[in-house]
Design a protein around this motif. Structure first.
Motif, PDB file in Angstrom:
ATOM      1  N   TYR A  80     -43.498 -21.138   5.059  1.00  0.00           N
ATOM      2  CA  TYR A  80     -42.883 -20.434   3.934  1.00  0.00           C
ATOM      3  C   TYR A  80     -41.488 -19.939   4.290  1.00  0.00           C
ATOM      4  CZ  TYR A  80     -42.312 -17.515  -0.156  1.00  0.00           C
ATOM      5  OH  TYR A  80     -41.820 -16.973  -1.328  1.00  0.00           O
ATOM      6  N   PHE A  81     -41.329 -19.417   5.494  1.00  0.00           N
ATOM      7  CA  PHE A  81     -40.038 -18.862   5.911  1.00  0.00           C
ATOM      8  C   PHE A  81     -39.262 -19.813   6.818  1.00  0.00           C
ATOM      9  CE2 PHE A  81     -42.362 -14.933   4.848  1.00  0.00           C
ATOM     10  CZ  PHE A  81     -41.410 -14.315   4.050  1.00  0.00           C
ATOM     11  N   ARG A  82     -39.508 -21.111   6.685  1.00  0.00           N
ATOM     12  CA  ARG A  82     -38.883 -22.087   7.578  1.00  0.00           C
ATOM     13  C   ARG A  82     -37.364 -22.022   7.521  1.00  0.00           C
ATOM     14  NH1 ARG A  82     -41.017 -24.324   3.158  1.00  0.00           N
ATOM     15  NH2 ARG A  82     -39.822 -25.812   1.906  1.00  0.00           N
ATOM     16  N   HIS A  83     -36.800 -21.807   6.332  1.00  0.00           N
ATOM     17  CA  HIS A  83     -35.340 -21.744   6.220  1.00  0.00           C
ATOM     18  C   HIS A  83     -34.801 -20.478   6.880  1.00  0.00           C
ATOM     19  CE1 HIS A  83     -35.464 -25.242   3.694  1.00  0.00           C
ATOM     20  NE2 HIS A  83     -36.167 -24.626   2.754  1.00  0.00           N
ATOM     21  N   ASP A  84     -35.500 -19.362   6.690  1.00  0.00           N
ATOM     22  CA  ASP A  84     -35.087 -18.116   7.337  1.00  0.00           C
ATOM     23  C   ASP A  84     -35.181 -18.245   8.855  1.00  0.00           C
ATOM     24  OD1 ASP A  84     -36.416 -17.545   4.629  1.00  0.00           O
ATOM     25  OD2 ASP A  84     -35.326 -15.682   4.970  1.00  0.00           O
ATOM     26  N   ILE A  85     -36.253 -18.852   9.336  1.00  0.00           N
ATOM     27  CA  ILE A  85     -36.450 -18.993  10.778  1.00  0.00           C
ATOM     28  C   ILE A  85     -35.350 -19.847  11.392  1.00  0.00           C
ATOM     29  CG2 ILE A  85     -37.974 -19.951  12.545  1.00  0.00           C
ATOM     30  CD1 ILE A  85     -40.334 -19.240  10.686  1.00  0.00           C
ATOM     31  N   SER A  86     -35.057 -20.978  10.769  1.00  0.00           N
ATOM     32  CA  SER A  86     -34.010 -21.857  11.312  1.00  0.00           C
ATOM     33  C   SER A  86     -32.642 -21.188  11.249  1.00  0.00           C
ATOM     34  CB  SER A  86     -33.990 -23.187  10.553  1.00  0.00           C
ATOM     35  OG  SER A  86     -33.695 -22.985   9.177  1.00  0.00           O
ATOM     36  N   ARG A  87     -32.366 -20.470  10.163  1.00  0.00           N
ATOM     37  CA  ARG A  87     -31.078 -19.790  10.020  1.00  0.00           C
ATOM     38  C   ARG A  87     -30.905 -18.680  11.059  1.00  0.00           C
ATOM     39  NH1 ARG A  87     -31.905 -17.666   5.529  1.00  0.00           N
ATOM     40  NH2 ARG A  87     -31.845 -15.458   6.128  1.00  0.00           N
ATOM     41  N   LEU A  88     -31.936 -17.871  11.231  1.00  0.00           N
ATOM     42  CA  LEU A  88     -31.863 -16.773  12.196  1.00  0.00           C
ATOM     43  C   LEU A  88     -31.797 -17.298  13.626  1.00  0.00           C
ATOM     44  CD1 LEU A  88     -34.435 -14.208  10.723  1.00  0.00           C
ATOM     45  CD2 LEU A  88     -31.963 -14.283  10.411  1.00  0.00           C
ATOM     46  N   THR A  89     -32.558 -18.354  13.902  1.00  0.00           N
ATOM     47  CA  THR A  89     -32.554 -18.925  15.254  1.00  0.00           C
ATOM     48  C   THR A  89     -31.186 -19.497  15.600  1.00  0.00           C
ATOM     49  OG1 THR A  89     -34.914 -19.460  15.063  1.00  0.00           O
ATOM     50  CG2 THR A  89     -33.655 -20.587  16.781  1.00  0.00           C
ATOM     51  N   LEU A 132     -61.920 -26.393   9.492  1.00  0.00           N
ATOM     52  CA  LEU A 132     -62.153 -25.829   8.163  1.00  0.00           C
ATOM     53  C   LEU A 132     -61.587 -24.412   8.064  1.00  0.00           C
ATOM     54  CD1 LEU A 132     -65.817 -26.987   7.436  1.00  0.00           C
ATOM     55  CD2 LEU A 132     -63.750 -27.695   6.207  1.00  0.00           C
ATOM     56  N   GLY A 133     -61.804 -23.606   9.094  1.00  0.00           N
ATOM     57  CA  GLY A 133     -61.289 -22.241   9.101  1.00  0.00           C
ATOM     58  C   GLY A 133     -59.777 -22.210   9.025  1.00  0.00           C
ATOM     59  N   ALA A 134     -59.115 -23.045   9.835  1.00  0.00           N
ATOM     60  CA  ALA A 134     -57.656 -23.093   9.843  1.00  0.00           C
ATOM     61  C   ALA A 134     -57.117 -23.558   8.491  1.00  0.00           C
ATOM     62  CB  ALA A 134     -57.165 -24.011  10.955  1.00  0.00           C
ATOM     63  N   ALA A 135     -57.768 -24.559   7.892  1.00  0.00           N
ATOM     64  CA  ALA A 135     -57.292 -25.106   6.624  1.00  0.00           C
ATOM     65  C   ALA A 135     -57.403 -24.084   5.493  1.00  0.00           C
ATOM     66  CB  ALA A 135     -58.086 -26.364   6.274  1.00  0.00           C
ATOM     67  N   PHE A 136     -58.556 -23.441   5.364  1.00  0.00           N
ATOM     68  CA  PHE A 136     -58.733 -22.442   4.304  1.00  0.00           C
ATOM     69  C   PHE A 136     -57.823 -21.244   4.531  1.00  0.00           C
ATOM     70  CE2 PHE A 136     -62.642 -24.727   3.283  1.00  0.00           C
ATOM     71  CZ  PHE A 136     -62.672 -24.619   1.901  1.00  0.00           C
ATOM     72  N   SER A 137     -57.658 -20.834   5.779  1.00  0.00           N
ATOM     73  CA  SER A 137     -56.779 -19.709   6.093  1.00  0.00           C
ATOM     74  C   SER A 137     -55.336 -20.036   5.724  1.00  0.00           C
ATOM     75  CB  SER A 137     -56.878 -19.374   7.584  1.00  0.00           C
ATOM     76  OG  SER A 137     -55.968 -18.344   7.932  1.00  0.00           O
ATOM     77  N   PHE A 138     -54.902 -21.256   6.015  1.00  0.00           N
ATOM     78  CA  PHE A 138     -53.536 -21.676   5.701  1.00  0.00           C
ATOM     79  C   PHE A 138     -53.271 -21.625   4.204  1.00  0.00           C
ATOM     80  CE2 PHE A 138     -50.856 -25.130   4.149  1.00  0.00           C
ATOM     81  CZ  PHE A 138     -49.642 -24.815   4.757  1.00  0.00           C
ATOM     82  N   VAL A 139     -54.169 -22.222   3.424  1.00  0.00           N
ATOM     83  CA  VAL A 139     -53.968 -22.283   1.975  1.00  0.00           C
ATOM     84  C   VAL A 139     -53.922 -20.881   1.378  1.00  0.00           C
ATOM     85  CG1 VAL A 139     -54.987 -23.027  -0.211  1.00  0.00           C
ATOM     86  CG2 VAL A 139     -54.974 -24.576   1.741  1.00  0.00           C
ATOM     87  N   CYS A 140     -54.872 -20.045   1.764  1.00  0.00           N
ATOM     88  CA  CYS A 140     -54.937 -18.688   1.209  1.00  0.00           C
ATOM     89  C   CYS A 140     -53.745 -17.849   1.643  1.00  0.00           C
ATOM     90  CB  CYS A 140     -56.238 -18.015   1.631  1.00  0.00           C
ATOM     91  SG  CYS A 140     -57.713 -18.733   0.897  1.00  0.00           S
ATOM     92  N   ALA A 141     -53.334 -17.981   2.903  1.00  0.00           N
ATOM     93  CA  ALA A 141     -52.203 -17.198   3.399  1.00  0.00           C
ATOM     94  C   ALA A 141     -50.911 -17.596   2.698  1.00  0.00           C
ATOM     95  CB  ALA A 141     -52.065 -17.381   4.912  1.00  0.00           C
ATOM     96  N   TYR A 142     -50.695 -18.889   2.516  1.00  0.00           N
ATOM     97  CA  TYR A 142     -49.471 -19.355   1.862  1.00  0.00           C
ATOM     98  C   TYR A 142     -49.407 -18.856   0.417  1.00  0.00           C
ATOM     99  CZ  TYR A 142     -45.505 -22.366   0.823  1.00  0.00           C
ATOM    100  OH  TYR A 142     -44.258 -22.825   0.487  1.00  0.00           O
TER     101      TYR A 142
END
Length: 266
Positions: A58-67, A221-231
């Motif tokens: 989600y914050f990929r642009h912010d991360i690349s810009r700040l880095t 399964l845990g990682a996939a569901f966590s990713f979708v819900c978190a995003y």
């Protein structure tokens, strides 16, 4: 774990990691209240990896810009707004890292009870309400100072206590320091990246040293569901927070805290 438990715990992690309601408290509650077996270290790592991927994408642009700004200007006298913000993320992370190392064993022994979670859920929920009600909302994230970042970082260190909510306490202090709601949330989310990454790496080391067998399908399964819900949670929270404020989350915390107290004492 059953498939139902895998999905529910992943959804809990994905939704609560970034909301000001404490993910650690909600992951502890199923075993404390419902009698579910502890999900285990491997599953904890998996769902945190899902959350980490969500916030980084989600914050990929912010991360690349700040880095890029940090590598270009971070060690020079001519700091830019982005290079300063990158430094503030680093600075605000240090207190939590220190607290995590010093207090980890103490919290594991004394801090994971329903009574502790109920108390911190209520107390820090009321503090969030006070901060939101008194907030001036006068500054955006580019106006943060190193002192602001350090204060937010010290507050983040308190979140080693389950029920406090890392995102909740950092947003609370952001609001108290004059940030508008979206900026307080964005800085909190940026701070989550090194914290989740560090915790995940430490847990992975422990996992590699563990003799327990790894159930890879459960982890995927845990990682996939966590990713979708978190995003989805990050997207919707940033879209709505300026309009709805923190009150809905405060009310939720108070209800949850009271129910936990009833569970403990009744």
């Amino acid at each position: 774990m059953t498939l139902f438990e895998i999905i529910i715990l992943a959804i809990i992690q994905g939704l609560t990691e970034f909301l000001p309601i404490s993910s650690s408290a909600h992951l502890i509650l199923p075993s404390a209240v419902l009698g579910w077996h502890n999900q285990g270290l491997a599953y904890d790592v998996a769902v945190h990896v899902g959350s980490l991927l969500a916030v980084m994408i989600y914050f990929r642009h912010d991360i690349s810009r700040l880095t890029l700004a940090w590598f270009k200007h971070g060690l020079s006298k001519q700091q830019t707004t982005d290079s300063k913000l990158a430094w503030w993320v680093v600075l605000a992370t240090i207190p939590a890292v220190i607290a995590g190392f010093l207090l980890k064993d103490f919290v594991e022994v004394y801090g994971r009870s329903a009574l502790v979670i109920a108390t911190t859920t209520i107390v820090f929920g009321l503090l969030l309400w006070y901060a939101d009600r008194k907030a001036t909302l006068a500054k955006d994230i580019t106006q943060l100072t190193w002192k602001d970042a350090l204060i937010i970082g010290i507050a983040q260190a308190i979140a080693v206590i389950p029920g406090t909510s890392r995102s909740g306490i950092t947003m609370t202090l952001g609001l108290m320091l004059g940030l508008n709601r979206e900026s307080a949330a964005r800085f909190s989310f940026l701070l989550s990246i090194p914290i989740i990454l560090g915790a995940g790496l430490l847990a992975t080391v422990d996992l590699l040293q563990s003799p327990d067998p790894v159930q890879w399908m459960e982890l995927l399964l845990g990682a996939a569901f966590s990713f979708v819900c978190a995003y989805a949670c990050i997207y919707l929270f940033l879209a709505w927070i300026s309009r709805i404020g923190m009150l809905p989350f405060v009310i939720y915390r108070l209800i949850l805290g009271v129910l936990l107290l009833l569970f403990v004492f009744v």
